[in-house]
Design a protein around this motif. Sequence first.
Motif, PDB file in Angstrom:
ATOM      1  N   SER A 165      -2.480  28.419   6.764  1.00 58.73           N
ATOM      2  CA  SER A 165      -3.539  29.601   6.350  1.00 58.73           C
ATOM      3  C   SER A 165      -3.739  29.385   5.083  1.00 58.73           C
ATOM      4  CB  SER A 165      -2.989  31.034   6.908  1.00 58.73           C
ATOM      5  OG  SER A 165      -2.673  31.012   8.263  1.00 58.73           O
ATOM      6  N   ARG A 166      -2.902  29.383   4.280  1.00 58.35           N
ATOM      7  CA  ARG A 166      -3.145  29.360   2.700  1.00 58.35           C
ATOM      8  C   ARG A 166      -4.034  28.007   2.369  1.00 58.35           C
ATOM      9  NH1 ARG A 166      -0.180  27.053  -1.863  1.00 58.35           N
ATOM     10  NH2 ARG A 166       1.528  26.611  -0.678  1.00 58.35           N
ATOM     11  N   GLU A 199      -7.522  29.067   3.361  1.00 62.17           N
ATOM     12  CA  GLU A 199      -8.108  30.066   2.570  1.00 62.17           C
ATOM     13  C   GLU A 199      -8.451  29.403   1.129  1.00 62.17           C
ATOM     14  OE1 GLU A 199      -5.360  32.964   1.623  1.00 62.17           O
ATOM     15  OE2 GLU A 199      -5.342  33.781   3.697  1.00 62.17           O
ATOM     16  N   GLN A 251     -11.943  27.463   1.765  1.00 61.18           N
ATOM     17  CA  GLN A 251     -12.809  28.508   1.975  1.00 61.18           C
ATOM     18  C   GLN A 251     -13.420  28.805   0.380  1.00 61.18           C
ATOM     19  OE1 GLN A 251     -11.397  31.664   4.392  1.00 61.18           O
ATOM     20  NE2 GLN A 251     -11.804  30.611   6.359  1.00 61.18           N
ATOM     21  N   GLU A 252     -12.645  29.126  -0.495  1.00 58.75           N
ATOM     22  CA  GLU A 252     -12.556  29.540  -1.538  1.00 58.75           C
ATOM     23  C   GLU A 252     -13.431  28.436  -2.494  1.00 58.75           C
ATOM     24  OE1 GLU A 252     -12.464  32.360  -3.418  1.00 58.75           O
ATOM     25  OE2 GLU A 252     -11.750  33.374  -1.273  1.00 58.75           O
TER      26      GLU A 252
END
Length: 759
Positions: free
Chosen positions: A51-52, A55, A58-59
């Motif tokens: 998940s990290r 993320e 995505q950033e």
Amino acid sequence: MAGPEDPPTILFVGQHETQRTEAVTPELLYRAQNSGYDLLTAPITTSAFQSRVLETLQEYVKMLNASSEQKDVPLPLLNPLSPEDTNLVPLDSNSSLIAVTSPWIDLASHDPLIAHVSRQVFNLEVAYAAFVGINNILIHGPISSSGTMQYARTLLEGLGMGPYISINVLLPMSGELEQDISADGIHLSELTRPEYAEEVEDVEEGEGETEVYDAWETWNTIRTVCNYSTKLSIALELPRQLPAVNLQSRWYSEPIRLLPLPRTSFWRNGKGFPVLSKQHQQYLTQFLRLRFPPWVLLSDVGAVPSLSNEAAARASSEPTPAEAAADSNEQPLDLIQHLKYMRHLQQSQPTRPPIERFGQGYQDYMQSPLQPLTDNLESITYEVFEKDPVKYEWYERAIALALKDLREKLGEQRKVVVAVVGAGRGPLVTRALQASRSTGIGIQCYAVEKNPNAHVLLQHRNATDPLWNKQVTVVKSDMRTWSGPPTMGGKSGKVDILVSELLGSFADNELSPECLDGVQHVLDPNHGINIPQSYSAHLTPIASPKLHGDLLGRASTDLNMTMAEKWELPYVVMLHQFDYLSTVQPSAEDPRTPVVQEAWSFWHPISTNILDLAKSRADGHIDAGGHLGGDGTNEHNSRSCKVTFRCAHRGVCHGIGGYFETVLYSSPTSGQKIELSTNPVTMADKSKDMISWFPIFFPLKTPIYVPDDAEMEVSMWRQTDDRKAWYEWIVDVYIRMGSRRMKLGGSDLHSCRRNGCLM
């Protein structure tokens, strides 16, 4: 079933879950080992880490979209692992774990963003696994074959992250993996940006099937880039339906460390119990006979039993599959019924053939050929070869047959003179005396041996052995300088039968031709018989990644030998984990028969004209030096060949396998022929279960890729400069394009002249 002389079958079985939800703790490992498992796989990171990573991606995409100059946006960097990212910590029990890298990364991606992030994930996970003391790492193979080179380059870096790290690449035998390699969440390949997506070409119906050798081609690229690292192995998934025998054989020759068996690989028998097909059982048996058999990973076949079911699980290895099927309604046994079946297979392995029992521990172990003409052998060396159940029995038959033929020529007037030259510890002397006893034909026996230590033993045997009974004349001499049996008047007599066992793995590589030429003067020129009468060298190209990798990592122990010269030597080796590159058309009875061709032959006794010419050159009566130095005394024992092999299926040639055949004696009276052979095509018919000789291996410094339907041309020479003999070899690969024959590649010329056999 395995016989009492068979070594125990070693089989390590591990439990693997593609989506393991339970943290791999010492308690879970304890439960698994008490259930009968030896190993567990453990994901290095958790879903929180995935998940990290997502993320972070995505950033980064948001930053790209917000930036007017995308080239100014640096690629994202992942922070080091946190306690939430992994459940692993350093423990002694970690030696029983196989760490699994994240299956959702794509190291072969054409998208630099996805490849960059995937490399960071891989590096973080491998480094942490090495830190906590897990040496074996499982990684999924590349998704895209076009990105294999990039994938391999990343693995090369990973191999250097720890001195004890071993990476196992999960690959299918052909097609795609049968087990689910996905994990919760998104696979990074799904996030590939459109501009980097691979174009899929339109194919006609029936043309879109995966090429059966694609997975092997992928592996070949990976291990070549990684320079055949011994820390890089394969986790080869065995599918429900095994591919053709030629592909099975190719994979068998590769360094397979893990054999994942997904649930779909098993069938259900009439009682509902999971079993493997006969083909799977036979293939597994081949692997279990290796010196270091691979570990089996049972994949997604059931969770590890809980502690409440521990007692039932501990007894799981005892019942047979039929008994287990009867109890299959009990949940504790349901969880380990696949494991119980594997333990049953372990205990019911077929008996190994004699050559494997004899050579246990010597499989694929390269040794320098003996030089008994130069060196005095130790007693233990003689003893090893004297254990052969076939060779000496065949020699006795040959001597008995020769005695009967000579009796018809010589009549009953005198004993037949038999000389065993190079007698060693005397096994052939014993066989000659037994042949005399069984035929009722008296002999006068001589044992000629140059080894002073063996000479002492021969005298001792002559004095104490009831069969010898002091009737053997023991002579301490090099056979080439022996003057022969004495006769009345002080002149040397002649020998009726000259017996020797001077052959090496390639027949002539222990200088049998030179030795027998030198002693031929004692053989009766009219009726004298040489045993053996003839011998021939045979060869075939082979694929043996293991031998090539071992040579790459081998340091020279000879201070007078450079590192490069290890490629210029032939090696005696019990070939085991290898593949033939050229085979005959397979049949149901014989699915994998190699094409083995003759290189050259020798006959004894040879023409006296040849020996007279050699003597004249040695005496200087003929002013003609040898073409390789010296006076040319031994040029008649030079040989050469050029043979062509057709290779139907692609592969990599790592060297040449060498064998021999010999005619000990062929009776002109009865037509009976006594032969020995190490040639895999003829050995079963001529001398089955013979163990005295392993094959010989002529390595190639640089392996040669061989495409489908190619031709391999092997050129070889037996050279001599009158002081020593040596071999030279070279391999070329051709392919036919219509009427043209085009050369695709070739090896260097290899020569062992500097380390040849001294005469």
